[in-house]
Design a protein around this motif. Structure first.
Motif, PDB file in Angstrom:
ATOM      1  N   ARG A 165      65.345  73.983  70.285  1.00 31.29           N
ATOM      2  CA  ARG A 165      65.818  72.781  70.987  1.00 31.29           C
ATOM      3  C   ARG A 165      66.608  73.183  72.231  1.00 31.29           C
ATOM      4  NH1 ARG A 165      69.603  70.703  67.544  1.00 31.29           N
ATOM      5  NH2 ARG A 165      67.909  70.305  66.103  1.00 31.29           N
ATOM      6  N   SER A 175      69.186  73.992  56.148  1.00 32.42           N
ATOM      7  CA  SER A 175      67.986  74.726  55.749  1.00 32.42           C
ATOM      8  C   SER A 175      67.599  75.722  56.839  1.00 32.42           C
ATOM      9  CB  SER A 175      66.832  73.751  55.520  1.00 32.42           C
ATOM     10  OG  SER A 175      66.411  73.192  56.753  1.00 32.42           O
ATOM     11  N   ALA A 176      66.786  76.693  56.475  1.00 30.45           N
ATOM     12  CA  ALA A 176      66.302  77.661  57.463  1.00 30.45           C
ATOM     13  C   ALA A 176      65.491  76.942  58.542  1.00 30.45           C
ATOM     14  CB  ALA A 176      65.463  78.733  56.777  1.00 30.45           C
ATOM     15  N   GLY A 177      64.762  75.906  58.156  1.00 33.23           N
ATOM     16  CA  GLY A 177      63.996  75.119  59.131  1.00 33.23           C
ATOM     17  C   GLY A 177      64.899  74.422  60.136  1.00 33.23           C
ATOM     18  N   ASP A 178      66.030  73.877  59.668  1.00 36.16           N
ATOM     19  CA  ASP A 178      66.986  73.241  60.582  1.00 36.16           C
ATOM     20  C   ASP A 178      67.613  74.271  61.526  1.00 36.16           C
ATOM     21  OD1 ASP A 178      66.505  70.744  59.518  1.00 36.16           O
ATOM     22  OD2 ASP A 178      68.291  70.747  58.234  1.00 36.16           O
ATOM     23  N   LEU A 181      66.133  77.037  62.527  1.00 38.32           N
ATOM     24  CA  LEU A 181      65.066  77.360  63.477  1.00 38.32           C
ATOM     25  C   LEU A 181      64.925  76.257  64.525  1.00 38.32           C
ATOM     26  CD1 LEU A 181      62.812  79.240  64.351  1.00 38.32           C
ATOM     27  CD2 LEU A 181      61.308  78.068  62.741  1.00 38.32           C
ATOM     28  N   ALA A 182      65.063  75.006  64.100  1.00 37.41           N
ATOM     29  CA  ALA A 182      64.986  73.883  65.042  1.00 37.41           C
ATOM     30  C   ALA A 182      66.077  73.975  66.101  1.00 37.41           C
ATOM     31  CB  ALA A 182      65.072  72.554  64.291  1.00 37.41           C
ATOM     32  N   GLN A 183      67.257  74.473  65.731  1.00 41.25           N
ATOM     33  CA  GLN A 183      68.328  74.646  66.711  1.00 41.25           C
ATOM     34  C   GLN A 183      67.932  75.671  67.774  1.00 41.25           C
ATOM     35  OE1 GLN A 183      72.282  75.441  65.183  1.00 41.25           O
ATOM     36  NE2 GLN A 183      71.974  74.052  63.462  1.00 41.25           N
TER      37      GLN A 183
END
Length: 115
Positions: free
Chosen positions: A86, A76-79, A81-83
């Motif tokens: 982090r 997902s785009a959220g995942d 962005l999380a990368q």
């Protein structure tokens, strides 16, 4: 896109990014599908790495030029962005030279024995 190039080059220098083409297929409908993986080391103080795979399907027009495309990411785009937020720790750094070039992983130096 041309206007974004200087920003992209600053955040993800060319030597630190790769797009690996995994599969290319011409469909019976005339559409072209490509499966790919993007990997990039982002030039930010916390050294994040972005890695995502996906599939893009292109629709050529009568003159052969692309008239539309459809893109899907494996995450997902959220995942994604999380990368980016982090931080990469020394434990998370992979010691796989050539990975950005699409090289296979190295052979293990030690193999655990079965008991």
């Amino acid at each position: 896109m041309r206007n974004l190039r200087p920003i992209l080059d600053q955040l993800v220098p060319e030597k630190q990014r790769r797009c690996i083409l995994r599969k290319l297929e011409l469909q019976e409908s005339g559409r072209i599908s490509a499966e790919w993986t993007m990997i990039g080391d982002i030039a930010l103080p916390w050294s994040p790495q972005l890695e995502l795979g996906g599939k893009t399907t292109y629709s050529p027009g009568k003159n052969g030029r692309i008239v539309s495309y459809d893109e899907h990411w494996d995450i997902s785009a959220g995942d994604a962005l999380a990368q980016l937020v982090r931080p990469r720790t020394p434990e998370s750094v992979e010691h796989w030279s050539g990975r950005l070039d699409g090289s296979p992983p190295p052979r293990p130096q030690r193999i655990a024995k079965e008991r």
